[in-house]
Design a protein around this motif. Structure first.
Motif, PDB file in Angstrom:
ATOM      1  N   THR A  82       0.856  -1.184   0.000  1.00 28.75           N
ATOM      2  CA  THR A  82       0.000   0.000   0.000  1.00 28.75           C
ATOM      3  C   THR A  82       0.892   1.234   0.000  1.00 28.75           C
ATOM      4  N   HIS A 114       1.381   5.227  -0.053  1.00 28.73           N
ATOM      5  CA  HIS A 114       0.645   6.435   0.343  1.00 28.73           C
ATOM      6  C   HIS A 114       1.323   7.675  -0.259  1.00 28.73           C
ATOM      7  N   HIS A 128       3.156  -0.975   4.291  1.00 34.65           N
ATOM      8  CA  HIS A 128       2.747   0.352   3.835  1.00 34.65           C
ATOM      9  C   HIS A 128       3.997   1.172   3.526  1.00 34.65           C
ATOM     10  N   TYR A 149       5.029   4.815   3.444  1.00 38.78           N
ATOM     11  CA  TYR A 149       4.579   6.138   3.879  1.00 38.78           C
ATOM     12  C   TYR A 149       5.590   7.201   3.485  1.00 38.78           C
ATOM     13  N   HIS A 182       5.684  -1.727   8.555  1.00 33.36           N
ATOM     14  CA  HIS A 182       4.869  -2.910   8.848  1.00 33.36           C
ATOM     15  C   HIS A 182       5.095  -3.285  10.305  1.00 33.36           C
TER      16      HIS A 182
END
Length: 469
Positions: free
Chosen positions: A218, A220, A355, A357, A372
């Motif tokens: 994911t 972002h 993720h 970020y 994570h």
């Protein structure tokens, strides 16, 4: 697994040896079969019953490049055969006695071991029935540790950049490394990574990597600190390290990153995570152990643990202790390999929990941090560090915990939620750890691997400092 040389030592009286040959062979065959069933390759040196065969067998086994030589005692054995074999075997030596009461194998091992003690020849002793599972596992630990130490010697560490942010614990004496561990250090300027990453040659490959991360993790994006262009820059940095490592035959590495790359180029988080992973978008690949902040002793610890286990190795700061839960938050920028998110051989399973970020204010150049929560389970934690100039290996067992979603969110919010976290319950009192641990970085591998680490420390000749509650 490991390559194990096996030599059966016998009685030097011809008529006694002739009587014992069948018994020795049947015992040795059962022992060798148990080792092979555990995944080890066994190189047989046969039975030794004369001075000349003792030397010849040991030389033959040593020439086969074994990780560990086992001298096996199923019967009483003339001790000077062991002395001759040991002299012809430069590598690690293990004496193993059969415990069948029909024959005095234990007596033979003790007589041989005592003789080796007299001349200061280092060795280890084990005993048990040929197929005893505990014995076979103990021998496996000895062999894996011996193989790891042997692989470490003659290797090369690539240090990209110098001392990071004044951290003396991240810088080691290269002469001491060669003398103690047999490891050379290749110094490489970080500009070489920037030069390659900006050349344009890696752009297409980095684009494929970005698409792979976007598909499975994911991401972002915020249009500022993290953009597709910045993520590809980080991936080009990863590819640049791989290219330099291949060209200069580097076995493991460290990247300074802070402050030059993190302020003017991009963080090395993505590169470090993927280098420590056993895969990327092209499929499975070898782990290239890489320490953030060019932490030399950290990288050395990680490489030793990787050689013992074959798994990726966690690198983390000891960020915070939660006394109400007796849990440590192990957290360091984006350094944790994505493999630790689920500890799966399937990267999609791991990346589903990852993720990317936008980086925090510490790193104005931007890029992604690899976030994570480490998967739960038993872990072995260790660190090579120096006390008054001499190396020691600090070792402890731990348990990684995973909490419910709301508890996890509350815990990570107390430190840096954009970074990866491993919540660890350590088998050591907090006061003992904080008063005596020799660095701010700690390293971990799954399972209880303390036996192998103990053996490795003894083989290298560094003091072991093991902690328990």
């Amino acid at each position: 697994m490991a390559r194990i040389g096996l030599i059966a030592v016998s009685d030097g009286r011809e008529h006694v040896h002739r009587r014992n040959t069948g018994f020795i062979q049947s015992t040795v065959d059962a022992f060798a079969a148990a080792l092979a069933a555990a995944g080890h390759e066994v190189v047989s040196g046969g039975q030794v019953a004369t001075n000349t065969t003792a030397t010849a067998a040991a030389r033959s086994v040593a020439a086969a490049g074994v990780d560990l030589t086992v001298l096996y005692y199923a019967v009483w054995a003339f001790p000077h055969f062991t002395m001759l074999a040991a002299d012809a075997t430069p590598g690690p030596l293990l004496l193993v006695a059969s415990t069948d009461p029909a024959e005095p194998g234990l007596v033979g091992m003790l007589a041989a071991g005592g003789a080796l003690d007299q001349i200061g020849r280092t060795h280890t002793r084990l005993w048990g029935a040929p197929g005893d599972a505990g014995l076979i596992e103990d021998i496996g630990a000895q062999a894996r540790a011996a193989a790891a130490v042997a692989a470490l010697r003659g290797s090369t560490f690539g240090r990209f950049g110098g001392r990071p942010m004044g951290m003396n614990t991240a810088v080691a004496n290269t002469d001491q490394w060669m003398r103690t561990f047999g490891v050379d250090v290749e110094e490489i300027d970080q500009y070489e990574l920037v030069r390659r990453a900006e050349s344009g040659d890696l752009a297409k490959e980095a684009g494929r990597g970005r698409e792979w991360l976007e598909r499975y993790a994911t991401v972002h994006y915020d249009g500022d600190r993290l953009t597709p262009e910045l993520l590809e820059r980080q991936l080009r940095l990863y590819l640049a390290v791989r290219d330099v490592a291949a060209e200069r035959h580097l076995d493991f590495s460290g990247i300074k990153a802070q402050p030059e790359l993190t302020e003017h180029f991009a963080t090395a988080d993505v590169a470090e995570a993927l280098l420590n992973d056993p895969y990327d978008w092209n499929g499975p690949k070898p782990v290239h152990v890489t320490a953030t902040e060019a932490d030399m002793d950290g990288a050395l610890t990680m490489q030793l643990l990787h050689l013992i286990t074959g798994t990726p190795v966690l690198f983390a700061d000891v960020r915070h202790y939660h006394p109400d839960r007796d849990v440590w938050d192990l957290c360091n920028s984006g350094q944790h390999a994505t493999w630790f998110a689920a500890r799966s051989d399937d990267p999609a399973e791991n990346l589903a929990k990852v993720h990317l970020y936008p980086e925090v204010f510490f790193f104005p150049a931007g890029g992604a941090s690899v976030q994570h929560i480490a998967a739960p389970g038993e872990m072995t934690l260790a660190r090579l560090s120096r006390l008054d100039g001499e190396y020691r290996l600090q070792l402890m067992l731990g348990q990684f915990e995973r909490f419910d979603e709301s508890t996890t969110a509350e815990l990570v919010s107390r430190s840096t939620p954009e970074w990866p976290h491993a919540f660890a319950r350590l088998d050591v009192p907090a006061a003992t750890f904080l008063s005596g641990f020799g660095a701010n970085h700690v390293h971990a591998v799954p399972g209880d691997r303390r036996r192998e680490v103990r053996v490795a420390a003894a083989r290298i000749g560094v003091r072991l400092e093991e902690w328990r509650r």
